[in-house]
Scaffold this motif. Structure first.
Motif, short mmCIF file in Angstrom:
data_model
loop_
_atom_site.label_atom_id
_atom_site.label_comp_id
_atom_site.label_asym_id
_atom_site.label_seq_id
_atom_site.Cartn_x
_atom_site.Cartn_y
_atom_site.Cartn_z
N GLU A 182 -2.58 -3.88 12.67
CA GLU A 182 -2.55 -3.36 11.30
C GLU A 182 -2.62 -1.83 11.29
OE1 GLU A 182 -5.08 -3.67 7.11
OE2 GLU A 182 -5.66 -4.86 8.86
N GLN A 183 -3.46 -1.25 12.16
CA GLN A 183 -3.56 0.21 12.21
C GLN A 183 -2.24 0.83 12.67
OE1 GLN A 183 -6.03 2.10 11.14
NE2 GLN A 183 -7.09 0.23 10.48
N ILE A 184 -1.60 0.21 13.67
CA ILE A 184 -0.31 0.73 14.14
C ILE A 184 0.72 0.69 13.01
CG2 ILE A 184 1.61 0.26 15.70
CD1 ILE A 184 -0.41 -0.74 17.75
N LEU A 185 0.81 -0.44 12.34
CA LEU A 185 1.84 -0.59 11.30
C LEU A 185 1.57 0.35 10.12
CD1 LEU A 185 4.39 -2.15 10.70
CD2 LEU A 185 3.01 -3.92 9.63
N ARG A 186 0.30 0.47 9.68
CA ARG A 186 -0.02 1.35 8.56
C ARG A 186 0.32 2.81 8.88
NH1 ARG A 186 -2.92 -0.37 4.30
NH2 ARG A 186 -3.87 -2.46 4.42
N ASN A 187 -0.02 3.25 10.07
CA ASN A 187 0.22 4.65 10.41
C ASN A 187 1.71 4.93 10.60
OD1 ASN A 187 -2.42 6.34 10.94
ND2 ASN A 187 -2.84 4.24 11.66
N ASP B 285 0.82 -1.21 0.00
CA ASP B 285 0.00 0.00 0.00
C ASP B 285 0.85 1.27 0.00
OD1 ASP B 285 -2.21 -1.60 0.00
OD2 ASP B 285 -2.56 -1.46 2.17
N CYS B 286 2.03 1.22 0.66
CA CYS B 286 2.86 2.43 0.79
C CYS B 286 3.98 2.49 -0.25
CB CYS B 286 3.46 2.49 2.19
SG CYS B 286 2.23 2.60 3.50
N VAL C 79 -1.66 5.53 16.55
CA VAL C 79 -0.67 4.53 16.95
C VAL C 79 -0.59 4.43 18.46
CG1 VAL C 79 1.80 4.06 16.97
CG2 VAL C 79 0.69 4.72 14.84
N ARG C 80 -0.48 5.56 19.10
CA ARG C 80 -0.36 5.54 20.56
C ARG C 80 -1.60 4.95 21.22
NH1 ARG C 80 0.31 11.08 23.80
NH2 ARG C 80 -1.80 11.28 22.97
N ARG C 81 -2.79 5.30 20.71
CA ARG C 81 -4.03 4.80 21.30
C ARG C 81 -4.17 3.29 21.12
NH1 ARG C 81 -7.92 7.62 23.39
NH2 ARG C 81 -10.05 6.81 23.54
#
Length: 650
Positions: A548-553, A519-520, A609-611
């Motif tokens: 997945e959200q952590i890694l994508r961001n 994607d990136c 990411v932090r959340r």
């Protein structure tokens, strides 16, 4: 007839601390009960002033219908001198002239069959031979020796006729002397003994009632209900040992006493089974079948007038039941210490010894002036069980206090976490508002420039077309930025819509890294950057969506904020059971304080990411050097190869 040998308060306090380890003094009522119990059924000490009484008298005895008188010494037991316990016995005592002298003399017989006659020099002083047989067959009597019945110049002849149709036939000690001295001496001692027995059994009855009330609230406490009922019945039965009149007329009194004795033994067995939490099927069978058979046979025998024979046959079986229950208690007695585990078996042993003694006493194998021991042993075991129950109650109260304090601590902790979450949400909304406001302002400015360029088109058409192309590209990039920010907000909304509890499961990292890199990769190539993803076979335990959200961001922010160089994504070992997921870039760097408190403008993606990391309770760390780049790392638990093989095989 009691001599209270009071123990020291320090000794009682030490005993209390052994029975009940919880802090606190011994309750006054229980202290009084223990004092009376320790006093025991001791004989009264002689009075300070000697009384002119005849207490050890020689007597002559013969059965009704016999001609020969035989010398005996009082107290006298027929069974102990092999005299058949049947028929009517006659006692003849010659009172010395010194004893007969004076006025207001009386006779106190401490143990005498309830059916008897007393004569002095042929004068009838008491006639109870025709009354109904008393429940316990033995009583006391105080009769006056009137001057008209006494001889003034010789030896008086005292004749006592007693019924002998029970095993304890015989005659106790005689006290002859001035009536006022008798009332202040042996009669007073006997009354005090009876009062002491009634008091300690009344106290035990109160404790038993409390146990039954507690059992009514906690019906699952079967041991408590059994013990409370047997203690109440036993202490009420003990009152009959020192009663003057039978509570129920006729043979029904003997039947009631027998059934109460049988029921208390059966309840004792069921209490032991419940107390040690053992089914004990053989003991249960003996209690049910044996108890039912003894109740039926005893009822038939006692109503047929064979109460003494029934007791002689049934009481050994009851002793066997108590012995079996005692053995079960010794093997499985619960308790926090050896002393506490030995308390209930010791109390049961005391009841057993008292029961054996009372059986021998009831069957005439002890002296008639002996006393029953069960009225003293039953309150003792009640006090022991009450002390253990009080220990449980005190421990429960202390455990409740500890649980309350722990609950208050947890509430305070959750309140602090909630406040922190509210503050974090406020900071996050402020950061998101700031990030969204910048592209919105840029879009408005670009739109105004586009309108101005269109108005200038007739004047310089070539320059205007190039300007429009540049503005369109800027508008497109700004729109992409806003779309990315909105996607981030939607992702966060989707994450929080699942609830705050993560859903950990085995997650292979290589497919996830490959998807995020795909994607990136186009954006990295457009910016002239190298996106390097190191292959890994690691499988971690994590929430797949949050990870997945952590890694994508992390990867997306690294690509967007890096101007030269590239971005590296890899996995490194972290101890034996964990791995470290690393994202390294060569961008401008970031303040490490962002992990604790991200200021507005710190980036919506990094806030997500932090959340997400906090939701998964995964340690997130940041190392950054201004102008040289940043390194984010996330520590995750790793699935071991053995667990992985078991999961794949299942």
């Amino acid at each position: 007839m009691l001599s209270l040998r009071l123990p020291s308060v320090r000794a009682l306090s030490g005993l209390w601390r052994l029975v009940l380890p919880a802090p606190g003094p011994m309750p006054p009522a229980l202290l009084l009960l223990v004092v009376v119990l320790l006093a025991g059924p001791a004989r009264s000490a002689p009075l300070a002033t000697p009384l002119p009484l005849q207490q050890q008298l020689q007597a002559e005895f013969r059965k009704e219908g016999e001609a020969r008188w035989r010398p005996v010494t009082l107290p006298d037991s027929w069974r102990r001198r092999d005299e058949p316990p049947r028929g009517t016995g006659l006692y003849r005592i010659r009172l010395p002239a010194s004893t007969s002298a004076g006025a207001d003399l009386a006779l106190w017989i401490e143990h005498i069959p309830s059916r008897h006659r007393i004569r002095l020099n042929g004068h009838l002083l008491s006639d109870r031979a025709g009354q109904e047989r008393h429940l316990l067959s033995i009583g006391t009597t105080l009769v006056r020796l009137p001057p008209s019945a006494r001889r003034q110049d010789g030896v008086d002849l005292l004749e006592i006729e007693v019924a002998g149709d029970f095993p304890r036939a015989g005659l106790g000690v005689l006290h002859i002397g001035p009536e006022d001295l008798l009332l202040r001496g042996p009669v007073w001692s006997w009354q005090q003994q009876r009062l002491a027995v009634q008091l300690i059994n009344a106290a035990a009855s109160g404790i038993a009632l409390f146990m039954l009330l507690l059992w009514a609230v906690r019906r699952n406490e079967r041991a408590l209900g059994c013990f409370g009922l047997l203690a109440l019945l036993a202490t009420l039965r003990n009152q009959a040992y020192f009663s003057i009149a039978s509570p129920v007329p006729g043979p029904l009194s003997s039947l009631l006493f027998y059934l109460l004795q049988l029921l208390t033994v059966v309840l004792l067995g069921h209490f032991v089974r419940a107390h040690v939490q053992q089914e004990a099927p053989r003991l249960r069978w003996l209690l049910q079948v044996g108890g039912g058979a003894l109740a039926l046979a005893g009822t038939i025998g006692i109503l047929a007038g064979q109460s003494d024979a029934v007791r002689q046959l049934a009481y050994p079986v009851l002793i066997v039941m108590v012995l079996w229950s005692l053995a079960l208690m010794v093997r499985h007695a619960p308790g926090a210490s050896t002393f506490q585990r030995a308390l209930m078996p010791a109390g049961m042993l005391a009841v057993l010894v008292a029961g054996v003694h009372d059986y021998l006493h009831q069957t005439g194998h002890t002296t008639v002036s002996d006393a029953y021991w069960t009225p003293f042993a039953v309150p003792l075991i009640v006090a022991v069980f009450a002390a253990q129950l009080l220990s449980r109650l005190a421990e429960g109260l202390m455990r409740g206090d500890r649980d309350r304090l722990e609950l208050e601590r947890q509430v305070a902790l959750r309140t602090a976490e909630l406040n922190e979450a509210v503050q974090a949400r406020s900071r996050f909304i402020a950061s998101a508002s700031h990030d969204l406001r910048q592209p919105m302002s840029a879009l408005r400015m670009l739109a105004e420039l586009l309108h101005q360029t269109l108005r200038e088109q007739p004047v310089a058409p070539a320059r205007t077309g190039q300007r429009i192309t540049e503005l369109a590209g800027q508008i497109d990039r700004t729109s992409q930025t806003m779309a990315s920010l909105l996607d981030g907000l939607l992702d966060l909304s989707r994450i929080e819509g699942r609830g705050q509890q993560p859903r950990p499961a085995p997650v292979p990292l290589q497919p996830l890294l490959r998807t995020v890199a795909a994607d990136c990769d186009a954006l990295a190539m457009a910016r002239g950057l190298r996106l390097i993803v190191r292959p890994t076979p690691a499988v971690v335990i994590a929430d797949a969506l949050l990870l997945e959200q952590i890694l994508r961001n992390l990867v997306g922010n690294a690509v967007q904020n890096t101007l030269n160089g590239g971005v590296l994504v890899g996995v490194r070992p972290h101890g034996r059971t964990q791995v470290r997921l690393v994202v390294i870039d060569t961008g401008p760097g970031l303040d490490p304080a962002w992990l604790d408190d991200a200021p507005p403008g710190g980036g919506l993606g990094l806030g997500i990411v932090r959340r997400c990391a906090r939701l998964m309770q995964a340690p997130l760390s940041l190392r950054s050097t201004p102008g040289r780049g940043s390194s984010f790392s996330l520590v995750l638990p790793r699935l071991t190869p053995a667990a992985l093989s078991r999961a794949s095989s299942s």
